[in-house]
Motif scaffolding. Sequence first.
Motif, mmCIF file in Angstrom:
data_model
loop_
_atom_site.group_PDB
_atom_site.id
_atom_site.type_symbol
_atom_site.label_atom_id
_atom_site.label_comp_id
_atom_site.label_asym_id
_atom_site.label_seq_id
_atom_site.Cartn_x
_atom_site.Cartn_y
_atom_site.Cartn_z
ATOM 1 N N ASP A 127 53.087 57.495 37.120
ATOM 2 C CA ASP A 127 51.996 56.707 37.718
ATOM 3 C C ASP A 127 52.511 55.555 38.577
ATOM 4 O O ASP A 127 51.816 55.089 39.475
ATOM 5 C CB ASP A 127 51.078 56.140 36.638
ATOM 6 C CG ASP A 127 50.266 57.213 35.941
ATOM 7 O OD1 ASP A 127 50.187 58.354 36.460
ATOM 8 O OD2 ASP A 127 49.710 56.919 34.867
ATOM 9 N N ASP A 128 53.711 55.088 38.319
ATOM 10 C CA ASP A 128 54.285 53.999 39.105
ATOM 11 C C ASP A 128 54.944 54.484 40.391
ATOM 12 O O ASP A 128 55.292 53.674 41.246
ATOM 13 C CB ASP A 128 55.345 53.247 38.295
ATOM 14 C CG ASP A 128 54.748 52.412 37.180
ATOM 15 O OD1 ASP A 128 53.510 52.323 37.090
ATOM 16 O OD2 ASP A 128 55.532 51.850 36.394
ATOM 17 N N PHE A 129 55.149 55.794 40.522
ATOM 18 C CA PHE A 129 55.917 56.293 41.658
ATOM 19 C C PHE A 129 55.194 57.372 42.454
ATOM 20 O O PHE A 129 55.824 58.150 43.156
ATOM 21 C CB PHE A 129 57.297 56.770 41.189
ATOM 22 C CG PHE A 129 58.190 55.615 40.827
ATOM 23 C CD1 PHE A 129 58.996 55.017 41.778
ATOM 24 C CD2 PHE A 129 58.183 55.085 39.551
ATOM 25 C CE1 PHE A 129 59.786 53.931 41.465
ATOM 26 C CE2 PHE A 129 58.969 53.998 39.216
ATOM 27 C CZ PHE A 129 59.774 53.413 40.178
ATOM 28 N N GLY A 130 53.855 57.429 42.344
ATOM 29 C CA GLY A 130 53.074 58.289 43.223
ATOM 30 C C GLY A 130 53.157 57.737 44.646
ATOM 31 O O GLY A 130 53.613 56.612 44.867
ATOM 32 N N ARG B 21 54.335 49.293 46.121
ATOM 33 C CA ARG B 21 55.442 48.595 45.461
ATOM 34 C C ARG B 21 56.549 48.226 46.436
ATOM 35 O O ARG B 21 57.209 47.202 46.286
ATOM 36 C CB ARG B 21 56.010 49.454 44.335
ATOM 37 C CG ARG B 21 55.000 49.595 43.192
ATOM 38 C CD ARG B 21 55.495 50.499 42.154
ATOM 39 N NE ARG B 21 56.552 49.778 41.450
ATOM 40 C CZ ARG B 21 57.292 50.315 40.519
ATOM 41 N NH1 ARG B 21 57.128 51.557 40.173
ATOM 42 N NH2 ARG B 21 58.217 49.611 39.922
ATOM 43 N N MET B 22 56.769 49.041 47.455
ATOM 44 C CA MET B 22 57.827 48.757 48.417
ATOM 45 C C MET B 22 57.465 47.601 49.342
ATOM 46 O O MET B 22 58.328 47.027 50.000
ATOM 47 C CB MET B 22 58.154 50.007 49.246
ATOM 48 C CG MET B 22 58.817 51.117 48.452
ATOM 49 S SD MET B 22 60.370 50.630 47.682
ATOM 50 C CE MET B 22 59.881 50.422 45.981
ATOM 51 N N GLU C 52 60.840 44.482 44.686
ATOM 52 C CA GLU C 52 60.877 45.821 44.088
ATOM 53 C C GLU C 52 61.986 46.696 44.667
ATOM 54 O O GLU C 52 62.783 47.251 43.905
ATOM 55 C CB GLU C 52 59.511 46.502 44.255
ATOM 56 C CG GLU C 52 59.419 47.831 43.567
ATOM 57 C CD GLU C 52 59.403 47.728 42.045
ATOM 58 O OE1 GLU C 52 59.654 48.753 41.391
ATOM 59 O OE2 GLU C 52 59.147 46.639 41.506
ATOM 60 N N PRO C 53 62.099 46.842 45.998
ATOM 61 C CA PRO C 53 63.217 47.657 46.500
ATOM 62 C C PRO C 53 64.581 47.066 46.143
ATOM 63 O O PRO C 53 65.536 47.803 45.912
ATOM 64 C CB PRO C 53 63.024 47.716 48.013
ATOM 65 C CG PRO C 53 61.819 46.932 48.329
ATOM 66 C CD PRO C 53 61.205 46.437 47.067
#
Length: 71
Positions: free
Chosen positions: A31-34, A41-42, A47-48
């Motif tokens: 769910d955090d990386f869809g 997030r980026m 975050e990156p």
Amino acid sequence: MSDPLTGLRGAPLRTVAGSGLTALVFSVPADDFGTDEFTERMADLAEPEALARTHHEVVEWPARSGTRWPR
């Protein structure tokens, strides 16, 4: 860096082997990386940076340790 090394957000590392190769991996919540979540997030530069630093540490650790890292 002290052992044991962890992945992103403290996720435990494990190995996955196949075809004569072994990968050092950790799981992340899907769910955090869809696509939408990852794009959002980026946008936050912290975050990156965290992803890149974690990736670097996970790659560097076995490279420095040679064959001594857990399999």
